[in-house]
Design an enzyme around this catalytic site. Sequence first.
Site, mmCIF file in Angstrom:
data_model
loop_
_atom_site.group_PDB
_atom_site.id
_atom_site.type_symbol
_atom_site.label_atom_id
_atom_site.label_comp_id
_atom_site.label_asym_id
_atom_site.label_seq_id
_atom_site.Cartn_x
_atom_site.Cartn_y
_atom_site.Cartn_z
ATOM 1 N N THR A 67 0.832 -1.198 0.000
ATOM 2 C CA THR A 67 0.000 0.000 0.000
ATOM 3 C C THR A 67 0.868 1.251 0.000
ATOM 4 O O THR A 67 2.102 1.151 -0.092
ATOM 5 C CB THR A 67 -1.027 -0.042 1.170
ATOM 6 O OG1 THR A 67 -1.952 1.027 0.990
ATOM 7 C CG2 THR A 67 -0.368 0.083 2.538
ATOM 8 N N LYS A 71 3.793 1.554 -3.593
ATOM 9 C CA LYS A 71 3.241 0.802 -4.732
ATOM 10 C C LYS A 71 4.119 0.850 -5.988
ATOM 11 O O LYS A 71 4.066 -0.058 -6.800
ATOM 12 C CB LYS A 71 1.831 1.299 -5.068
ATOM 13 C CG LYS A 71 0.800 0.866 -4.030
ATOM 14 C CD LYS A 71 -0.604 1.247 -4.441
ATOM 15 C CE LYS A 71 -1.579 0.875 -3.346
ATOM 16 N NZ LYS A 71 -2.979 1.028 -3.731
ATOM 17 N N ALA A 132 -6.249 13.124 -10.418
ATOM 18 C CA ALA A 132 -5.179 12.622 -11.278
ATOM 19 C C ALA A 132 -4.013 12.139 -10.417
ATOM 20 O O ALA A 132 -2.858 12.171 -10.830
ATOM 21 C CB ALA A 132 -4.718 13.715 -12.240
ATOM 22 N N GLY A 134 -2.397 8.957 -7.744
ATOM 23 C CA GLY A 134 -2.029 7.556 -7.994
ATOM 24 C C GLY A 134 -3.234 6.685 -8.324
ATOM 25 O O GLY A 134 -3.206 5.915 -9.298
ATOM 26 N N ARG A 156 -7.619 19.412 -10.072
ATOM 27 C CA ARG A 156 -7.254 20.749 -9.598
ATOM 28 C C ARG A 156 -5.977 21.220 -10.287
ATOM 29 O O ARG A 156 -5.902 22.337 -10.805
ATOM 30 C CB ARG A 156 -7.055 20.703 -8.069
ATOM 31 C CG ARG A 156 -6.608 21.995 -7.465
ATOM 32 C CD ARG A 156 -6.426 21.854 -5.972
ATOM 33 N NE ARG A 156 -5.443 20.838 -5.599
ATOM 34 C CZ ARG A 156 -5.118 20.553 -4.353
ATOM 35 N NH1 ARG A 156 -5.706 21.180 -3.348
ATOM 36 N NH2 ARG A 156 -4.215 19.625 -4.086
ATOM 37 N N THR A 157 -4.958 20.368 -10.333
ATOM 38 C CA THR A 157 -3.681 20.713 -10.970
ATOM 39 C C THR A 157 -3.712 20.188 -12.399
ATOM 40 O O THR A 157 -3.591 18.985 -12.632
ATOM 41 C CB THR A 157 -2.509 20.087 -10.184
ATOM 42 O OG1 THR A 157 -2.674 20.416 -8.810
ATOM 43 C CG2 THR A 157 -1.166 20.567 -10.680
ATOM 44 N N ASP A 159 -1.647 20.324 -14.868
ATOM 45 C CA ASP A 159 -0.452 19.650 -15.389
ATOM 46 C C ASP A 159 -0.463 18.155 -15.078
ATOM 47 O O ASP A 159 0.005 17.339 -15.874
ATOM 48 C CB ASP A 159 0.819 20.272 -14.782
ATOM 49 C CG ASP A 159 1.117 21.620 -15.423
ATOM 50 O OD1 ASP A 159 0.389 21.974 -16.383
ATOM 51 O OD2 ASP A 159 2.042 22.308 -14.964
ATOM 52 N N TYR A 229 -14.033 5.009 1.058
ATOM 53 C CA TYR A 229 -15.023 4.156 1.737
ATOM 54 C C TYR A 229 -15.209 4.550 3.208
ATOM 55 O O TYR A 229 -16.033 3.970 3.900
ATOM 56 C CB TYR A 229 -14.643 2.671 1.626
ATOM 57 C CG TYR A 229 -13.239 2.352 2.066
ATOM 58 C CD1 TYR A 229 -12.910 2.208 3.399
ATOM 59 C CD2 TYR A 229 -12.234 2.222 1.119
ATOM 60 C CE1 TYR A 229 -11.613 1.938 3.790
ATOM 61 C CE2 TYR A 229 -10.933 1.952 1.494
ATOM 62 C CZ TYR A 229 -10.638 1.796 2.835
ATOM 63 O OH TYR A 229 -9.354 1.536 3.216
HETATM 64 P P1 NAP Z 1 -3.058 11.078 -4.249
HETATM 65 O O1 NAP Z 1 -2.112 10.444 -5.196
HETATM 66 O O2 NAP Z 1 -2.550 11.848 -3.087
HETATM 67 O O3 NAP Z 1 -4.007 12.066 -5.144
HETATM 68 C C1 NAP Z 1 -4.902 12.947 -4.527
HETATM 69 C C2 NAP Z 1 -5.855 13.550 -5.558
HETATM 70 O O4 NAP Z 1 -6.802 14.373 -4.860
HETATM 71 C C3 NAP Z 1 -5.177 14.468 -6.588
HETATM 72 O O5 NAP Z 1 -5.873 14.417 -7.809
HETATM 73 C C4 NAP Z 1 -5.338 15.845 -5.922
HETATM 74 O O6 NAP Z 1 -5.331 16.915 -6.846
HETATM 75 C C5 NAP Z 1 -6.720 15.722 -5.358
HETATM 76 N N1 NAP Z 1 -6.937 16.658 -4.248
HETATM 77 C C6 NAP Z 1 -6.456 16.572 -2.969
HETATM 78 N N2 NAP Z 1 -6.887 17.608 -2.234
HETATM 79 C C7 NAP Z 1 -7.641 18.386 -3.058
HETATM 80 C C8 NAP Z 1 -8.380 19.591 -2.880
HETATM 81 N N3 NAP Z 1 -8.420 20.223 -1.709
HETATM 82 N N4 NAP Z 1 -9.071 20.084 -3.938
HETATM 83 C C9 NAP Z 1 -9.061 19.454 -5.147
HETATM 84 N N5 NAP Z 1 -8.386 18.297 -5.370
HETATM 85 C C10 NAP Z 1 -7.687 17.782 -4.343
HETATM 86 O O7 NAP Z 1 -4.085 10.016 -3.636
HETATM 87 P P2 NAP Z 1 -4.511 8.594 -4.247
HETATM 88 O O8 NAP Z 1 -3.570 7.551 -3.798
HETATM 89 O O9 NAP Z 1 -4.757 8.785 -5.701
HETATM 90 O O10 NAP Z 1 -5.899 8.315 -3.464
HETATM 91 C C11 NAP Z 1 -7.061 9.081 -3.752
HETATM 92 C C12 NAP Z 1 -8.240 8.525 -2.964
HETATM 93 O O11 NAP Z 1 -8.567 7.200 -3.401
HETATM 94 C C13 NAP Z 1 -7.980 8.437 -1.458
HETATM 95 O O12 NAP Z 1 -9.107 8.945 -0.800
HETATM 96 C C14 NAP Z 1 -7.858 6.942 -1.200
HETATM 97 O O13 NAP Z 1 -8.331 6.611 0.084
HETATM 98 C C15 NAP Z 1 -8.758 6.353 -2.276
HETATM 99 N N6 NAP Z 1 -8.380 4.965 -2.630
HETATM 100 C C16 NAP Z 1 -9.285 3.970 -2.396
HETATM 101 C C17 NAP Z 1 -8.969 2.651 -2.721
HETATM 102 C C18 NAP Z 1 -9.967 1.547 -2.455
HETATM 103 O O14 NAP Z 1 -9.586 0.366 -2.406
HETATM 104 N N7 NAP Z 1 -11.233 1.852 -2.317
HETATM 105 C C19 NAP Z 1 -7.723 2.355 -3.292
HETATM 106 C C20 NAP Z 1 -6.831 3.403 -3.546
HETATM 107 C C21 NAP Z 1 -7.166 4.713 -3.211
HETATM 108 P P3 NAP Z 1 -3.935 17.660 -7.221
HETATM 109 O O15 NAP Z 1 -3.290 16.803 -8.270
HETATM 110 O O16 NAP Z 1 -4.370 18.974 -7.725
HETATM 111 O O17 NAP Z 1 -3.115 17.739 -5.953
#
Ligand code: NAP
Length: 288
Positions: A67, A71, A132, A134, A156-157, A159, A229
């Site tokens: 996790t 990853k 956008a 991970g 939001r970003t 790029d 979740y």
């Molecule tokens: P990450 O790589 O940190 O990406 C975060 C994303 O959220 C980016 O697109 C970021 O935009 C955006 N973001 C964060 N704060 C924001 C704000 N205030 N306003 C607008 N956009 C915002 O996280 P991740 O690993 O992709 O995970 C994302 C979510 O998926 C998490 O909640 C995680 O718990 C969930 N998830 C669930 C599972 C499952 O099994 N159900 C598996 C994996 C992940 P920017 O690019 O602009 O920063």
Amino acid sequence: MQIGGKTKVCGLIGNPVEHTLSPLIHNHLAKAMGEDLVYVPFLVENQNVEAAVKGAYALSITGLNVTVPHKSAVIPYLKELDPLAEKIGAVNTLVRTEGGYKGYNTDMSGLLRAMKSEGIQIEGKETLLLGAGGASRAVAFMLGTEGAKKVYLLNRTIDRALAVAKEVNEAVGREVIIPMSLSEYKSLPGQKYLCIQGTSVGLYPDCDKAVIEEPDFYEMVDVAVDLIYKPADTRFMTLCREAGAKAYNGLKMLLYQGVIAYELWNRVQVDESLCQEIYGKMKEAVKV
Ligand code: NAP
């Protein structure tokens, strides 16, 4: 359970790992399926990823889940990569093979199985993907691979959205991902879309937030999945339902990524009735 000399060990590496539901999934599966297997979370600091993967192999550990934040970092230490995991560039499951681990991405096959179980179609669908990071990057690959007609990737970003779109479009061989800023949804044709919420906005304990608050956005959604979740009903899901859409959280994705990993480690097929039993326990465990 009785741990003995033949007990198989599986586990999770990540940082943090205290709140993981994976032991619930795997230890319940092992008990129900009569497998002599125990599943343990292991906290691994960033600088110890190589030592953890090599050490796990040396300790004859059958399989690992991976996790955040490891990853992608585990990939150089694997013997082999499943083609989908290679495309996505992220691995969440390691399966023991001769001479090293093979890496898979069951997050995406888990999301796909969860969506199929809810009767959600991807092929030919116009889709909105929020985020956008991970997780969204992997979802974008999955949607492109599964034949979504178009995926409007709103982030939001900008790029970051541009980079994901370029990478996925090249990998799937068509211009399926269209990058946009969050507010650009206003320029989209007024029709109903499948919507995947992949940002971390609304995640517990910040439960009162949604990445887009405007009600007119939700008028465009007919079915939605929030990858979050916890809480079980996010603000995004509430806004979707208020606009008349169906909305699901990410708990089934979590369930099935675990089930698929278990199937890979033990070369078995898990019954849907057992999946539902575990899903009930997971729902209890994430109640806030
Ligand atoms: P990450 O790589 O940190 O990406 C975060 C994303 O959220 C980016 O697109 C970021 O935009 C955006 N973001 C964060 N704060 C924001 C704000 N205030 N306003 C607008 N956009 C915002 O996280 P991740 O690993 O992709 O995970 C994302 C979510 O998926 C998490 O909640 C995680 O718990 C969930 N998830 C669930 C599972 C499952 O099994 N159900 C598996 C994996 C992940 P920017 O690019 O602009 O920063």
